[in-house]
Motif scaffolding. Structure first.
Motif, PDB file in Angstrom:
ATOM      1  N   GLU A 183       0.849  -1.180   0.000  1.00  0.00           N
ATOM      2  CA  GLU A 183       0.000   0.000   0.000  1.00  0.00           C
ATOM      3  C   GLU A 183       0.893   1.241   0.000  1.00  0.00           C
ATOM      4  O   GLU A 183       1.602   1.509   0.975  1.00  0.00           O
ATOM      5  N   PRO A 184       0.913   2.021  -1.102  1.00  0.00           N
ATOM      6  CA  PRO A 184       1.824   3.170  -1.211  1.00  0.00           C
ATOM      7  C   PRO A 184       1.703   4.169  -0.059  1.00  0.00           C
ATOM      8  O   PRO A 184       2.707   4.677   0.432  1.00  0.00           O
ATOM      9  N   LEU A 185       0.475   4.449   0.375  1.00  0.00           N
ATOM     10  CA  LEU A 185       0.294   5.412   1.451  1.00  0.00           C
ATOM     11  C   LEU A 185       0.909   4.897   2.753  1.00  0.00           C
ATOM     12  O   LEU A 185       1.527   5.661   3.503  1.00  0.00           O
ATOM     13  N   SER A 186       0.759   3.613   3.011  1.00  0.00           N
ATOM     14  CA  SER A 186       1.352   3.023   4.217  1.00  0.00           C
ATOM     15  C   SER A 186       2.871   3.123   4.176  1.00  0.00           C
ATOM     16  O   SER A 186       3.519   3.391   5.189  1.00  0.00           O
ATOM     17  N   LEU A 187       3.444   2.908   2.968  1.00  0.00           N
ATOM     18  CA  LEU A 187       4.895   3.016   2.823  1.00  0.00           C
ATOM     19  C   LEU A 187       5.357   4.443   3.122  1.00  0.00           C
ATOM     20  O   LEU A 187       6.320   4.655   3.862  1.00  0.00           O
ATOM     21  N   SER A 188       4.656   5.424   2.550  1.00  0.00           N
ATOM     22  CA  SER A 188       5.031   6.826   2.775  1.00  0.00           C
ATOM     23  C   SER A 188       4.941   7.191   4.254  1.00  0.00           C
ATOM     24  O   SER A 188       5.843   7.829   4.803  1.00  0.00           O
ATOM     25  N   ASN A 189       3.829   6.793   4.897  1.00  0.00           N
ATOM     26  CA  ASN A 189       3.654   7.115   6.315  1.00  0.00           C
ATOM     27  C   ASN A 189       4.728   6.467   7.177  1.00  0.00           C
ATOM     28  O   ASN A 189       5.290   7.089   8.081  1.00  0.00           O
ATOM     29  N   ARG A 190       5.002   5.193   6.883  1.00  0.00           N
ATOM     30  CA  ARG A 190       6.001   4.480   7.689  1.00  0.00           C
ATOM     31  C   ARG A 190       7.385   5.059   7.463  1.00  0.00           C
ATOM     32  O   ARG A 190       8.196   5.174   8.392  1.00  0.00           O
ATOM     33  N   TRP A 191       7.676   5.437   6.210  1.00  0.00           N
ATOM     34  CA  TRP A 191       8.961   6.044   5.883  1.00  0.00           C
ATOM     35  C   TRP A 191       9.139   7.354   6.669  1.00  0.00           C
ATOM     36  O   TRP A 191      10.138   7.559   7.347  1.00  0.00           O
ATOM     37  N   LEU A 192       8.124   8.212   6.591  1.00  0.00           N
ATOM     38  CA  LEU A 192       8.228   9.504   7.257  1.00  0.00           C
ATOM     39  C   LEU A 192       8.236   9.363   8.770  1.00  0.00           C
ATOM     40  O   LEU A 192       9.022  10.018   9.468  1.00  0.00           O
ATOM     41  N   ASN A 193       7.399   8.495   9.298  1.00  0.00           N
ATOM     42  CA  ASN A 193       7.356   8.312  10.747  1.00  0.00           C
ATOM     43  C   ASN A 193       8.631   7.678  11.273  1.00  0.00           C
ATOM     44  O   ASN A 193       9.159   8.076  12.313  1.00  0.00           O
ATOM     45  N   GLY A 194       9.127   6.681  10.538  1.00  0.00           N
ATOM     46  CA  GLY A 194      10.375   6.014  10.945  1.00  0.00           C
ATOM     47  C   GLY A 194      11.535   6.976  10.921  1.00  0.00           C
ATOM     48  O   GLY A 194      12.359   7.009  11.842  1.00  0.00           O
TER      49      GLY A 194
END
Length: 421
Positions: free
Chosen positions: A404-415
């Motif tokens: 899920e692209p949005l999940s990847l972006s969120n996890r990337w930014l949060n991480g």
């Protein structure tokens, strides 16, 4: 980087071409000096031997090999003219054509990178009975063999500084030196490539390629008295110290306490230490943490390896592996077509207009409208991805998981925020 224990079975360690002053060889030498269990042999044709001998408490042994005469000429009438990239392909082509009319034997041309090599290769494509061979870090084994070994027809080798010292090319009689290279420097805490002048030591190395088999010639595309620096600055003095600090820590050393050949820049050292502390890769003493040690198998910079490790699901980890593989290569993976119709087709295929999504899809072997892929760069990215997938016991590219692209972006930014805030 090798650990102390893995060298215990050896008595002598030889470090060749030490004048290149790569950070890994400088760091290795400092660790071996600290460990003080091995006899060291450092070799180079151009380096400050006496300073190095004092550093390792050793002796200088000079060996004079057979070197034919090399006549050096400069094409610029103004003696102080510096190397420059303006109209470089035309100037190189002109010098090559003159040499083809005047002399014999093969020609080695030093250029700063793949872009200039490709441009010069196009300029020379119409010359009959001439083999033009590129030579840079990403050529295939077959292309490398053609460039290095003698061929039935006359040959021009268009090379980066990979041909300065580490390779011997058969039958080279003439060297044409642009006086340019792409060199790593540190900007805003990150290492990047810039186009710059070579040093006098590099110019000497390049000219020496023409005197290996017989008397030769070196044509320099800059002035006789161009103000070049004496030697190329060591990588530890001009690059980010994040990777050297991680490598030292993973080998059970603190780079801050190692006795290096030159003191490290304090600002670069502070930036690296602060970044790695926030990422949890090293502790305040500069020792590697369990998290930092877990990153060592990954063929990535510590920043990218840390991002991969912070992905919680298999699908997101696979996606981050493919993305970082596409970002870790030496050049841009793709460019966009200027055709408006193809732009529209790409917008329909990738409506989010997300570069990260495009990179992941390309690494996974998809073809997208309006996207022009550099196949050699793609091959390298896919190789990095395959290596990481094997290290992390993930499915191979052919059966990559959907994410899920949005999940990847969120996890990337949060991480990233948690690691670096």
């Amino acid at each position: 980087m090798v650990c102390r224990q893995s060298l215990d079975e050896f008595d002598v360690v030889v470090i060749d071409e030490f004048h290149e002053r790569r950070w890994d060889t400088d760091l290795l030498l400092a660790m071996l000096k600290t460990h003080s269990k091995h006899r060291l042999v450092l070799t180079s044709a151009t380096m400050n031997s006496h300073a190095l001998a004092k550093y390792v408490s050793g002796d200088v042994i000079a060996a004079s090999g057979r070197q034919f005469e090399v006549v050096i000429s400069h094409v610029e009438s103004e003696a102080r003219t510096l190397p420059n990239a303006k109209n470089l392909e035309q100037r190189v082509s002109h010098a090559i054509r003159q040499e083809l009319d005047w002399g014999d034997g093969d020609i080695l041309v030093f250029l700063p990178g793949r872009k200039e090599i490709s441009q010069c290769q196009s300029m020379l494509s119409g010359i009959e009975d001439l083999l033009v061979a590129p030579l840079h870090a990403s050529v295939s084994d077959e292309e490398r063999d053609v460039a290095i070994h003698s061929q039935p027809q006359r040959k021009v080798v268009l090379a980066t500084n990979v041909a300065e010292t580490s390779l011997t090319i058969d039958n080279v009689v003439c060297v044409i030196d642009s006086g340019l290279e792409r060199r790593t420097v540190q900007r805003n805490g990150r290492t990047t490539l810039v186009l710059t002048h070579i040093s006098k030591a590099s110019a000497k190395q390049r000219a020496g390629r023409a005197g290996r088999v017989r008397d030769g010639r070196c044509i320099r595309l800059y002035g006789k008295d161009a103000a070049l620096e004496s030697v190329t600055p060591p990588e530890l003095q001009r690059e980010s110290l994040i990777e050297p600090m991680v490598a030292a820590a993973q080998s059970d050393f603190s780079i801050e306490t190692l006795e290096l050949l030159e003191p490290l820049p304090e600002k670069s050292l502070a930036i690296a230490k602060d970044t790695l502390l926030q990422m949890g890769v090293v502790d305040k003493a500069g020792c590697v943490t369990d998290h930092g040690r877990s990153l060592s198998p990954l063929p990535l910079e510590a920043f990218y390896a840390d991002l991969v490790s912070r992905m919680e699901t298999k699908a997101l980890k696979e996606a981050m592996v493919d993305l970082t593989a596409g970002l870790s290569v030496y050049s841009s993976l793709y460019s966009l077509s200027s055709n408006p119709d193809k732009h529209e087709a790409l917008n329909k295929e990738e409506p989010r207009c997300c570069d990260a999504a495009i990179v992941i899809r390309l690494v996974r072997g998809e073809q997208l409208p309006g996207v022009i892929v550099d196949e050699s760069v793609l091959k390298e990215a896919q190789g990095i991805s395959a290596q990481m997938r094997e290290c992390l016991q993930l499915p191979q590219l052919e059966v990559a998981s959907r994410y899920e692209p949005l999940s990847l972006s969120n996890r990337w930014l949060n991480g990233h925020h948690k690691a670096c805030s």
